[in-house]
Design a protein around this motif. Structure first.
Motif, PDB file in Angstrom:
ATOM      1  N   ASN A   1       0.864  -1.132  -0.188  1.00 13.74           N
ATOM      2  CA  ASN A   1      -0.030  -0.051   0.050  1.00 13.74           C
ATOM      3  C   ASN A   1       0.884   1.086  -0.055  1.00 13.74           C
ATOM      4  O   ASN A   1       0.477   2.163   0.640  1.00 13.74           O
TER       5      ASN A   1
ATOM      6  N   GLU B   1       1.599   3.326  -2.616  1.00 10.05           N
ATOM      7  CA  GLU B   1       1.056   4.460  -3.145  1.00 10.05           C
ATOM      8  C   GLU B   1      -0.089   5.264  -2.374  1.00 10.05           C
ATOM      9  O   GLU B   1       0.033   6.498  -2.214  1.00 10.05           O
ATOM     10  N   SER B   2      -0.911   4.621  -1.914  1.00  8.24           N
ATOM     11  CA  SER B   2      -2.073   5.174  -0.916  1.00  8.24           C
ATOM     12  C   SER B   2      -1.143   5.975   0.186  1.00  8.24           C
ATOM     13  O   SER B   2      -1.563   7.080   0.433  1.00  8.24           O
ATOM     14  N   ARG B   3      -0.452   5.446   0.860  1.00  9.33           N
ATOM     15  CA  ARG B   3       0.367   5.943   2.046  1.00  9.33           C
ATOM     16  C   ARG B   3       1.137   7.275   1.420  1.00  9.33           C
ATOM     17  O   ARG B   3       1.296   8.406   2.111  1.00  9.33           O
TER      18      ARG B   3
ATOM     19  N   HIS C   1       0.234   9.352  -1.153  1.00 10.87           N
ATOM     20  CA  HIS C   1      -0.899  10.463  -1.235  1.00 10.87           C
ATOM     21  C   HIS C   1      -1.391  10.948  -0.051  1.00 10.87           C
ATOM     22  O   HIS C   1      -1.631  12.190  -0.197  1.00 10.87           O
ATOM     23  N   LYS C   2      -1.365   9.968   0.952  1.00 15.29           N
ATOM     24  CA  LYS C   2      -1.799  10.713   2.051  1.00 15.29           C
ATOM     25  C   LYS C   2      -0.917  11.622   2.694  1.00 15.29           C
ATOM     26  O   LYS C   2      -1.401  12.748   3.334  1.00 15.29           O
TER      27      LYS C   2
ATOM     28  N   ASP D   1      -1.299  14.962   0.596  1.00 10.03           N
ATOM     29  CA  ASP D   1      -2.317  15.617   0.552  1.00 10.03           C
ATOM     30  C   ASP D   1      -2.680  16.348   2.098  1.00 10.03           C
ATOM     31  O   ASP D   1      -3.301  17.245   2.473  1.00 10.03           O
TER      32      ASP D   1
END
Length: 210
Positions: free
Chosen positions: A23, A25-27, A29-30, A33
């Motif tokens: 995970n 990529e999601s980390r 983006h977090k 953001d």
């Protein structure tokens, strides 16, 4: 032992790499953001800002709104250019026109062509130092200062602390080679072939092979 530990480290990194990349990529983006927090102001600056906000709250609200009048004026601005474009002159220095190899200067650097009043060159300084050492009364500090347009106090310091080199020859050497001092003063290269009398042993002439 070192090779074993290195091999174990490589194996461990290969085993834990998939776990670290779960995970990812999601980390990422977090983290991107997240709104960065502003660094705190200095206490004195914070007091000035609070005072300004309390006294002029309308300016704080106004800077957050768009001024339609300024935007309209900005749309009507038009820049027009007339005539040929201006000539851009290069400020770079021209390349040297002399491409030949320059002779090595006698005193280590090139001498100026023009010497301002109150200044002198090494060549002139050596000349009047030699004249003063040869005849101190004739070429005194006052005479040198008048002739070269120099400060007499500076000339006195120069002739006091600077001297030219003199060649002192033993009497035996001078009697044995009376022309040696004259040859040295002419600044010519002294070779044994040109002056065999300077050597204790005669120099055999060269025989050209045919």
């Amino acid at each position: 032992m070192e090779q074993y530990s290195t091999a174990m480290g490589r194996v461990w990194s290969k085993l834990t790499r998939p776990v670290k990349n779960i995970n990812v990529e999601s980390r990422a983006h977090k983290v991107i953001d997240e709104i960065p927090t502003r660094a705190p102001n200095y206490p004195s600056t914070e007091k000035v800002l609070d005072k300004f906000i309390n006294e002029h709250p309308e300016l704080l609200d106004k800077q957050k709104q768009k001024d339609e009048g300024l935007l309209t004026n900005l749309k009507h601005i038009r820049i027009e250019s007339f005539g040929p474009p201006p000539e851009i002159k290069s400020l770079k220095r021209p390349l040297p026109t002399i491409t030949t190899t320059q002779k090595e200067p006698e005193y280590g650097f090139f001498e100026p062509r023009r010497i301002p009043v109150g200044k002198t060159s090494i060549r002139l300084a050596l000349n009047f130092l030699a004249d003063h050492q040869a005849a101190p009364k004739t070429y005194s500090a006052a005479v040198i200062a008048t002739e070269h347009k120099l400060d007499i106090r500076q000339v006195e310091q120069v002739i006091k602390y600077f001297h030219t080199f003199h060649i002192h020859m033993p009497l035996e050497l001078k009697k044995k080679h009376p022309k040696l001092l004259d040859l040295l003063e002419t600044k010519k290269t002294i070779g044994a072939k040109d002056h065999p009398e300077l050597l204790d042993t005669p120099v055999e002439p060269e025989v050209k092979k045919t």
